[in-house]
Design an enzyme around this catalytic site. Structure first.
Site, PDB file in Angstrom:
ATOM      1  N   GLN A  11      87.194 118.644 -41.713  1.00  0.00           N
ATOM      2  CA  GLN A  11      88.392 117.792 -41.819  1.00  0.00           C
ATOM      3  C   GLN A  11      88.156 116.557 -42.684  1.00  0.00           C
ATOM      4  O   GLN A  11      88.931 116.258 -43.591  1.00  0.00           O
ATOM      5  CB  GLN A  11      88.840 117.337 -40.424  1.00  0.00           C
ATOM      6  CG  GLN A  11      89.275 118.479 -39.518  1.00  0.00           C
ATOM      7  CD  GLN A  11      89.720 117.989 -38.148  1.00  0.00           C
ATOM      8  OE1 GLN A  11      90.909 117.928 -37.883  1.00  0.00           O
ATOM      9  NE2 GLN A  11      88.789 117.650 -37.282  1.00  0.00           N
ATOM     10  N   ASP A  54      72.105 123.779 -47.618  1.00  0.00           N
ATOM     11  CA  ASP A  54      71.706 123.870 -46.211  1.00  0.00           C
ATOM     12  C   ASP A  54      70.918 122.612 -45.895  1.00  0.00           C
ATOM     13  O   ASP A  54      69.765 122.461 -46.304  1.00  0.00           O
ATOM     14  CB  ASP A  54      70.850 125.124 -45.993  1.00  0.00           C
ATOM     15  CG  ASP A  54      70.335 125.241 -44.565  1.00  0.00           C
ATOM     16  OD1 ASP A  54      70.608 124.332 -43.750  1.00  0.00           O
ATOM     17  OD2 ASP A  54      69.652 126.242 -44.266  1.00  0.00           O
ATOM     18  N   ALA A  78      78.108 118.075 -39.913  1.00  0.00           N
ATOM     19  CA  ALA A  78      77.532 117.896 -38.572  1.00  0.00           C
ATOM     20  C   ALA A  78      77.867 119.100 -37.710  1.00  0.00           C
ATOM     21  O   ALA A  78      78.807 119.846 -37.999  1.00  0.00           O
ATOM     22  CB  ALA A  78      78.091 116.638 -37.918  1.00  0.00           C
ATOM     23  N   THR A  80      79.635 119.838 -34.495  1.00  0.00           N
ATOM     24  CA  THR A  80      80.594 119.070 -33.695  1.00  0.00           C
ATOM     25  C   THR A  80      81.142 119.832 -32.494  1.00  0.00           C
ATOM     26  O   THR A  80      81.982 119.303 -31.767  1.00  0.00           O
ATOM     27  CB  THR A  80      81.777 118.610 -34.568  1.00  0.00           C
ATOM     28  OG1 THR A  80      82.382 119.763 -35.182  1.00  0.00           O
ATOM     29  CG2 THR A  80      81.326 117.635 -35.645  1.00  0.00           C
ATOM     30  N   TYR A 146      75.160 116.737 -28.019  1.00  0.00           N
ATOM     31  CA  TYR A 146      75.846 116.288 -29.236  1.00  0.00           C
ATOM     32  C   TYR A 146      75.598 114.791 -29.463  1.00  0.00           C
ATOM     33  O   TYR A 146      75.168 114.367 -30.543  1.00  0.00           O
ATOM     34  CB  TYR A 146      77.346 116.580 -29.135  1.00  0.00           C
ATOM     35  CG  TYR A 146      78.170 115.921 -30.210  1.00  0.00           C
ATOM     36  CD1 TYR A 146      78.075 116.326 -31.537  1.00  0.00           C
ATOM     37  CD2 TYR A 146      79.036 114.872 -29.902  1.00  0.00           C
ATOM     38  CE1 TYR A 146      78.821 115.703 -32.532  1.00  0.00           C
ATOM     39  CE2 TYR A 146      79.788 114.253 -30.882  1.00  0.00           C
ATOM     40  CZ  TYR A 146      79.678 114.672 -32.200  1.00  0.00           C
ATOM     41  OH  TYR A 146      80.416 114.054 -33.181  1.00  0.00           O
ATOM     42  N   LYS A 150      73.384 113.091 -32.498  1.00  0.00           N
ATOM     43  CA  LYS A 150      74.054 112.184 -33.441  1.00  0.00           C
ATOM     44  C   LYS A 150      73.368 110.816 -33.448  1.00  0.00           C
ATOM     45  O   LYS A 150      73.256 110.173 -34.496  1.00  0.00           O
ATOM     46  CB  LYS A 150      75.541 112.033 -33.089  1.00  0.00           C
ATOM     47  CG  LYS A 150      76.387 113.264 -33.401  1.00  0.00           C
ATOM     48  CD  LYS A 150      76.424 113.621 -34.872  1.00  0.00           C
ATOM     49  CE  LYS A 150      77.255 112.653 -35.683  1.00  0.00           C
ATOM     50  NZ  LYS A 150      77.295 113.042 -37.118  1.00  0.00           N
ATOM     51  N   TRP A 171      88.017 110.996 -31.537  1.00  0.00           N
ATOM     52  CA  TRP A 171      89.306 111.716 -31.414  1.00  0.00           C
ATOM     53  C   TRP A 171      89.884 112.076 -32.794  1.00  0.00           C
ATOM     54  O   TRP A 171      90.994 111.720 -33.143  1.00  0.00           O
ATOM     55  CB  TRP A 171      90.304 110.869 -30.634  1.00  0.00           C
ATOM     56  CG  TRP A 171      89.918 110.558 -29.230  1.00  0.00           C
ATOM     57  CD1 TRP A 171      88.676 110.603 -28.668  1.00  0.00           C
ATOM     58  CD2 TRP A 171      90.798 110.126 -28.176  1.00  0.00           C
ATOM     59  NE1 TRP A 171      88.722 110.226 -27.344  1.00  0.00           N
ATOM     60  CE2 TRP A 171      90.017 109.937 -27.015  1.00  0.00           C
ATOM     61  CE3 TRP A 171      92.170 109.879 -28.113  1.00  0.00           C
ATOM     62  CZ2 TRP A 171      90.549 109.511 -25.798  1.00  0.00           C
ATOM     63  CZ3 TRP A 171      92.704 109.451 -26.911  1.00  0.00           C
ATOM     64  CH2 TRP A 171      91.914 109.278 -25.762  1.00  0.00           C
TER      65      TRP A 171
END
Length: 315
Positions: A11, A54, A78, A80, A146, A150, A171
């Site tokens: 996104q 990669d 990432a 996610t 996760y 991160k 969000w």
């Protein structure tokens, strides 16, 4: 300015590439697939230069990024899938992407002396209380794999580089890929009753708006940690769903009216346990943006309205 963007099939990467094109910068996209595999929407990203990469392969990262010689790397790639990350057979892969991949990129940025943007998450904190998290808070207590990986990515950037922007978001929704809004719209078509949690609080982030801010950032040397979501106050997932359906009805989609579909608030406990623990407090303090001269993102309601029109859900 030459900018390499990772994760352009996602996104945010998609929207960052289009923002770069809009401003006349040279953008090079990268992702794991042999060719661009994001939304075939005819936007600039679909025809901009693309490089298969990669990020878990240290040698490939060094060779390919060195060849490009970017002024900036915007690292959007990432793992996610938060619940899937908890599976024993996935943990190693999640860490290789979120921590190892980020470290490989940071090492090359150090060697090339270029800027790096790392997209992070409120999941690096414990998600408790009601006080908004400050971007410079170091009280890290990730709740899940996760969040932990991160955080390891954040540290790989901050410990290796001086020229970095670590931007935590929450969000997230955008045109290219799955997100909460699309899920709710699909559920609303097929269910008369939807239960949504009302005790997890945060603010949505529209990737189109965030992409503008990220490119604003890389035009400066105002490095450090930032929090960035849309403005408009803190809400629950239940509040968000009600507003999604309200705006959908305003656009003429009567199937989302209160008469057709009932949205019921429930606690996280009532909703049922997910594999990964979720934060109750995803409130992010964004005041540092204004202090450093950056334009905040528009309100989340405004962003939602523009996004629903972008989705072209009205036939």
């Amino acid at each position: 300015m030459k900018v390499l963007v990772t994760g352009v099939a996602g996104q945010l990467g998609h929207d960052v590439m289009n923002e770069l094109a809009k401003r006349g910068y040279e953008g090079i996209g990268s992702d794991i697939a042999p060719a661009y595999a994001g939304a075939a929407d005819g936007s600039a990203v679909t025809t901009m230069p693309y490089m298969q990469l990669d990020i878990t392969d240290a040698q490939a990262v060094e060779e390919k990024i060195t060849e490009v010689k970017p002024d900036v790397v915007v690292h959007c790639a990432a793992w996610t899938a938060v619940d899937l990350a908890e599976d024993d057979d996935k943990v190693e892969k999640v860490r290789a992407i979120n921590a190892g991949g980020t470290e490989h990129i940071a090492n090359v940025c150090k060697k090339l002396d270029c800027k790096m943007v790392y997209i992070s998450t409120d999941y690096v904190f414990d998600g408790q209380g009601t006080t908004p998290w400050d971007p410079d808070c170091r009280d890290y207590k990730p709740l899940n794999v996760y969040g932990q990986t991160k955080l390891e990515g954040e540290l790989a950037v901050s410990e290796n580089l001086d020229k970095y922007f670590i931007v935590r978001i929450a969000w997230v929704f955008g045109k290219n890929g799955k997100n909460f809004i699309k899920t709710m719209l699909n559920l609303g078509k097929t269910h008369e009753r939807i239960t949504v949690v009302n005790d997890q609080i945060g603010t949505p982030t529209y990737t189109y708006d965030l992409a503008r801010l990220l490119v604003d950032m890389i035009e400066t040397e105002k490095y450090g940690y930032y929090h960035a979501t849309n403005e408009g106050g803190y809400i629950s997932w239940y509040d968000f769903t009600k507003e999604i359906f309200r705006q959908a009805v305003e656009l003429g989609l009567a199937e989302y009216s209160e008469e057709r579909v009932q949205v019921v608030p429930v606690t996280t406990e009532e909703y049922g346990v997910s594999k990964a623990a979720r934060p109750f407090n995803s409130r992010l303090d964004k005041s540092k943006l204004i202090k450093n001269g950056f334009e905040p993102l528009p309100s989340w309601k405004d962003a939602l309205g523009r996004y629903l029109k972008e989705l072209d859900i009205v036939s």
